[in-house]
Design a protein around this motif. Structure first.
Motif, PDB file in Angstrom:
ATOM      1  N   ALA A 134       0.827  -1.211   0.000  1.00 24.35           N
ATOM      2  CA  ALA A 134       0.000   0.000   0.000  1.00 24.35           C
ATOM      3  C   ALA A 134       0.858   1.256   0.000  1.00 24.35           C
ATOM      4  O   ALA A 134       0.446   2.292  -0.526  1.00 24.35           O
ATOM      5  N   ALA A 135       2.061   1.169   0.569  1.00 25.66           N
ATOM      6  CA  ALA A 135       2.974   2.314   0.613  1.00 25.66           C
ATOM      7  C   ALA A 135       3.833   2.411  -0.645  1.00 25.66           C
ATOM      8  O   ALA A 135       4.710   3.266  -0.735  1.00 25.66           O
ATOM      9  N   GLY A 136       3.600   1.539  -1.608  1.00 29.27           N
ATOM     10  CA  GLY A 136       4.346   1.586  -2.854  1.00 29.27           C
ATOM     11  C   GLY A 136       5.565   0.685  -2.874  1.00 29.27           C
ATOM     12  O   GLY A 136       6.338   0.710  -3.825  1.00 29.27           O
ATOM     13  N   GLY A 137       5.742  -0.108  -1.828  1.00 24.22           N
ATOM     14  CA  GLY A 137       6.858  -1.043  -1.778  1.00 24.22           C
ATOM     15  C   GLY A 137       6.497  -2.363  -2.427  1.00 24.22           C
ATOM     16  O   GLY A 137       5.377  -2.560  -2.904  1.00 24.22           O
ATOM     17  N   LYS A 187      13.979  -0.987   4.645  1.00 19.42           N
ATOM     18  CA  LYS A 187      15.134  -0.659   3.783  1.00 19.42           C
ATOM     19  C   LYS A 187      14.665  -0.279   2.392  1.00 19.42           C
ATOM     20  O   LYS A 187      15.156   0.679   1.790  1.00 19.42           O
ATOM     21  N   GLU A 188      13.705  -1.043   1.846  1.00 22.09           N
ATOM     22  CA  GLU A 188      13.184  -0.757   0.507  1.00 22.09           C
ATOM     23  C   GLU A 188      12.557   0.630   0.420  1.00 22.09           C
ATOM     24  O   GLU A 188      12.744   1.350  -0.548  1.00 22.09           O
ATOM     25  N   LEU A 189      11.784   0.985   1.445  1.00 20.89           N
ATOM     26  CA  LEU A 189      11.069   2.255   1.411  1.00 20.89           C
ATOM     27  C   LEU A 189      11.952   3.442   1.729  1.00 20.89           C
ATOM     28  O   LEU A 189      11.583   4.575   1.432  1.00 20.89           O
ATOM     29  N   ALA A 190      13.125   3.186   2.302  1.00 19.05           N
ATOM     30  CA  ALA A 190      14.060   4.273   2.591  1.00 19.05           C
ATOM     31  C   ALA A 190      14.795   4.726   1.339  1.00 19.05           C
ATOM     32  O   ALA A 190      15.279   5.853   1.263  1.00 19.05           O
ATOM     33  N   ALA A 191      14.874   3.852   0.369  1.00 19.27           N
ATOM     34  CA  ALA A 191      15.643   4.160  -0.863  1.00 19.27           C
ATOM     35  C   ALA A 191      14.901   5.142  -1.742  1.00 19.27           C
ATOM     36  O   ALA A 191      13.764   5.366  -1.713  1.00 19.27           O
TER      37      ALA A 191
END
Length: 191
Positions: A134-137, A187-191
Protein backbone atom coordinates in the motif's frame (compact mmCIF):
# COMPACT_ATOMS: atom_id res chain seq x y z
CA UNK A 1 14.76 -15.56 3.84
CA UNK A 2 12.20 -16.96 1.39
CA UNK A 3 11.84 -20.35 3.10
CA UNK A 4 9.67 -22.80 1.20
CA UNK A 5 8.27 -19.86 -0.80
CA UNK A 6 11.43 -20.15 -2.90
CA UNK A 7 9.89 -23.31 -4.40
CA UNK A 8 6.88 -21.40 -5.75
CA UNK A 9 8.17 -21.05 -9.36
CA UNK A 10 8.96 -24.77 -9.47
CA UNK A 11 5.56 -25.62 -8.00
CA UNK A 12 3.74 -23.24 -10.35
CA UNK A 13 5.43 -24.94 -13.31
CA UNK A 14 4.17 -28.33 -12.08
CA UNK A 15 0.62 -26.91 -12.01
CA UNK A 16 0.78 -25.55 -15.57
CA UNK A 17 -1.23 -28.44 -17.00
CA UNK A 18 -3.91 -28.02 -14.35
CA UNK A 19 -4.06 -24.28 -15.09
CA UNK A 20 -4.47 -25.05 -18.79
CA UNK A 21 -7.32 -27.48 -18.10
CA UNK A 22 -9.03 -24.97 -15.80
CA UNK A 23 -8.67 -22.23 -18.41
CA UNK A 24 -10.19 -24.44 -21.12
CA UNK A 25 -13.14 -25.14 -18.84
CA UNK A 26 -13.44 -21.41 -18.09
CA UNK A 27 -13.24 -21.96 -14.32
CA UNK A 28 -13.36 -18.70 -12.42
CA UNK A 29 -10.25 -17.81 -10.37
CA UNK A 30 -12.65 -16.75 -7.59
CA UNK A 31 -14.00 -20.32 -7.49
CA UNK A 32 -10.46 -21.56 -6.83
CA UNK A 33 -10.04 -19.03 -4.01
CA UNK A 34 -13.25 -20.33 -2.42
CA UNK A 35 -12.13 -23.93 -2.91
CA UNK A 36 -8.95 -23.16 -0.98
CA UNK A 37 -10.99 -21.89 1.97
CA UNK A 38 -13.19 -25.00 1.83
CA UNK A 39 -10.09 -27.23 1.87
CA UNK A 40 -8.80 -25.29 4.87
CA UNK A 41 -12.11 -25.98 6.61
CA UNK A 42 -11.80 -29.67 5.85
CA UNK A 43 -8.27 -29.73 7.22
CA UNK A 44 -9.43 -27.97 10.39
CA UNK A 45 -12.24 -30.49 10.85
CA UNK A 46 -9.89 -33.44 10.35
CA UNK A 47 -7.41 -31.93 12.81
CA UNK A 48 -10.11 -31.36 15.42
CA UNK A 49 -12.09 -34.57 15.03
CA UNK A 50 -9.63 -37.29 14.02
CA UNK A 51 -7.11 -38.71 16.46
CA UNK A 52 -3.40 -38.39 15.84
CA UNK A 53 -1.81 -39.86 13.70
CA UNK A 54 -4.93 -40.77 11.68
CA UNK A 55 -5.52 -37.05 11.09
CA UNK A 56 -2.17 -36.58 9.35
CA UNK A 57 -3.08 -37.89 5.89
CA UNK A 58 -6.38 -36.03 5.43
CA UNK A 59 -4.87 -32.85 6.89
CA UNK A 60 -1.86 -33.15 4.58
CA UNK A 61 -3.99 -33.78 1.48
CA UNK A 62 -6.42 -30.97 2.25
CA UNK A 63 -3.65 -28.48 3.02
CA UNK A 64 -1.80 -29.50 -0.16
CA UNK A 65 -5.02 -28.77 -2.06
CA UNK A 66 -5.39 -25.46 -0.18
CA UNK A 67 -1.87 -24.44 -1.26
CA UNK A 68 -2.53 -25.57 -4.84
CA UNK A 69 -5.70 -23.48 -5.02
CA UNK A 70 -3.82 -20.50 -3.51
CA UNK A 71 -1.28 -20.83 -6.31
CA UNK A 72 -3.77 -21.54 -9.07
CA UNK A 73 -6.27 -18.71 -8.48
CA UNK A 74 -3.92 -15.83 -9.26
CA UNK A 75 -2.01 -17.71 -11.94
CA UNK A 76 -5.24 -18.65 -13.71
CA UNK A 77 -6.43 -15.04 -13.56
CA UNK A 78 -3.16 -13.85 -15.11
CA UNK A 79 -3.09 -16.61 -17.74
CA UNK A 80 -6.64 -15.87 -18.88
CA UNK A 81 -6.53 -12.07 -18.63
CA UNK A 82 -9.12 -12.07 -15.84
CA UNK A 83 -7.16 -10.18 -13.19
CA UNK A 84 -9.33 -7.65 -11.40
CA UNK A 85 -8.93 -5.49 -8.34
CA UNK A 86 -11.91 -7.26 -6.79
CA UNK A 87 -10.24 -10.60 -7.48
CA UNK A 88 -7.07 -9.37 -5.78
CA UNK A 89 -9.07 -8.38 -2.71
CA UNK A 90 -10.91 -11.71 -2.71
CA UNK A 91 -7.58 -13.54 -3.03
CA UNK A 92 -6.14 -11.79 0.02
CA UNK A 93 -9.30 -12.28 2.06
CA UNK A 94 -9.45 -15.93 1.03
CA UNK A 95 -5.83 -16.51 2.07
CA UNK A 96 -6.37 -14.90 5.47
CA UNK A 97 -9.66 -16.74 5.99
CA UNK A 98 -8.04 -20.07 5.09
CA UNK A 99 -5.19 -19.42 7.53
CA UNK A 100 -7.60 -18.62 10.35
CA UNK A 101 -9.95 -21.50 9.55
CA UNK A 102 -7.07 -24.00 9.70
CA UNK A 103 -5.97 -22.63 13.07
CA UNK A 104 -9.55 -22.90 14.35
CA UNK A 105 -9.06 -26.67 14.12
CA UNK A 106 -6.75 -26.35 17.11
CA UNK A 107 -9.60 -25.10 19.32
CA UNK A 108 -10.40 -28.71 20.19
CA UNK A 109 -6.75 -29.43 21.03
CA UNK A 110 -5.27 -26.40 22.79
CA UNK A 111 -6.23 -23.50 25.07
CA UNK A 112 -8.31 -20.78 23.43
CA UNK A 113 -5.82 -18.06 24.38
CA UNK A 114 -2.97 -19.89 22.60
CA UNK A 115 -5.03 -20.46 19.46
CA UNK A 116 -6.06 -16.78 19.48
CA UNK A 117 -2.48 -15.54 19.95
CA UNK A 118 -1.29 -17.87 17.20
CA UNK A 119 -4.03 -16.71 14.85
CA UNK A 120 -3.06 -13.09 15.44
CA UNK A 121 0.63 -13.84 14.97
CA UNK A 122 -0.02 -15.87 11.81
CA UNK A 123 -1.65 -12.83 10.18
CA UNK A 124 1.18 -10.42 11.04
CA UNK A 125 3.41 -11.27 8.05
CA UNK A 126 0.55 -10.52 5.66
CA UNK A 127 -0.27 -7.26 7.42
CA UNK A 128 3.34 -6.15 6.96
CA UNK A 129 3.38 -7.20 3.31
CA UNK A 130 0.07 -5.54 2.48
CA UNK A 131 1.05 -2.35 4.32
CA UNK A 132 4.28 -2.26 2.35
CA UNK A 133 2.47 -2.74 -0.95
CA UNK A 134 0.00 0.00 0.00
CA UNK A 135 2.97 2.31 0.61
CA UNK A 136 4.35 1.59 -2.85
CA UNK A 137 6.86 -1.04 -1.78
CA UNK A 138 7.15 -4.61 -2.99
CA UNK A 139 4.67 -7.29 -1.88
CA UNK A 140 6.97 -9.41 0.26
CA UNK A 141 6.38 -13.14 0.68
CA UNK A 142 8.18 -16.05 2.26
CA UNK A 143 10.13 -16.15 5.46
CA UNK A 144 10.98 -18.69 8.11
CA UNK A 145 7.30 -19.38 8.88
CA UNK A 146 5.20 -18.32 5.93
CA UNK A 147 1.99 -19.90 4.64
CA UNK A 148 3.65 -23.09 3.38
CA UNK A 149 5.63 -23.63 6.57
CA UNK A 150 2.49 -23.09 8.67
CA UNK A 151 0.71 -25.79 6.66
CA UNK A 152 3.63 -28.18 7.16
CA UNK A 153 3.61 -27.49 10.91
CA UNK A 154 -0.13 -28.21 11.08
CA UNK A 155 0.50 -31.56 9.39
CA UNK A 156 3.18 -32.30 12.01
CA UNK A 157 0.69 -31.48 14.76
CA UNK A 158 -1.85 -33.82 13.16
CA UNK A 159 0.75 -36.59 12.88
CA UNK A 160 2.24 -36.32 16.34
CA UNK A 161 -0.48 -34.78 18.46
CA UNK A 162 1.80 -31.84 19.26
CA UNK A 163 -0.84 -29.10 19.18
CA UNK A 164 0.61 -26.81 21.85
CA UNK A 165 4.27 -26.96 20.73
CA UNK A 166 3.25 -26.46 17.08
CA UNK A 167 1.09 -23.46 17.96
CA UNK A 168 4.00 -21.94 19.87
CA UNK A 169 6.33 -22.46 16.90
CA UNK A 170 3.76 -21.00 14.48
CA UNK A 171 3.21 -17.95 16.72
CA UNK A 172 6.90 -17.26 17.35
CA UNK A 173 7.93 -18.06 13.77
CA UNK A 174 5.17 -15.89 12.30
CA UNK A 175 6.20 -12.96 14.52
CA UNK A 176 9.81 -13.44 13.40
CA UNK A 177 8.70 -13.60 9.76
CA UNK A 178 6.77 -10.34 10.20
CA UNK A 179 9.80 -8.64 11.77
CA UNK A 180 12.10 -9.83 8.98
CA UNK A 181 9.67 -8.63 6.32
CA UNK A 182 9.33 -5.30 8.11
CA UNK A 183 13.12 -4.93 8.18
CA UNK A 184 13.36 -5.63 4.45
CA UNK A 185 10.47 -3.32 3.73
CA UNK A 186 11.92 -0.54 5.86
CA UNK A 187 15.13 -0.66 3.78
CA UNK A 188 13.18 -0.76 0.51
CA UNK A 189 11.07 2.25 1.41
CA UNK A 190 14.06 4.27 2.59
CA UNK A 191 15.64 4.16 -0.86
Amino acid sequence: MNGLYALKPWYAARLAGVRGALARREVSPDTLTAAGVVCAGGAAAALAWLPSPAAALPVALLLAARLAFANLDGALARDTGRTTRRGAVLNELGDRAADLVVLAGFLALAPLWLVAVTALAATLPSWVSLAGAAAGGPRLNGGPVGKTERCLLVVLAAAGGWAVPVLIVIAAGSALTALLRLGRLWKELAA
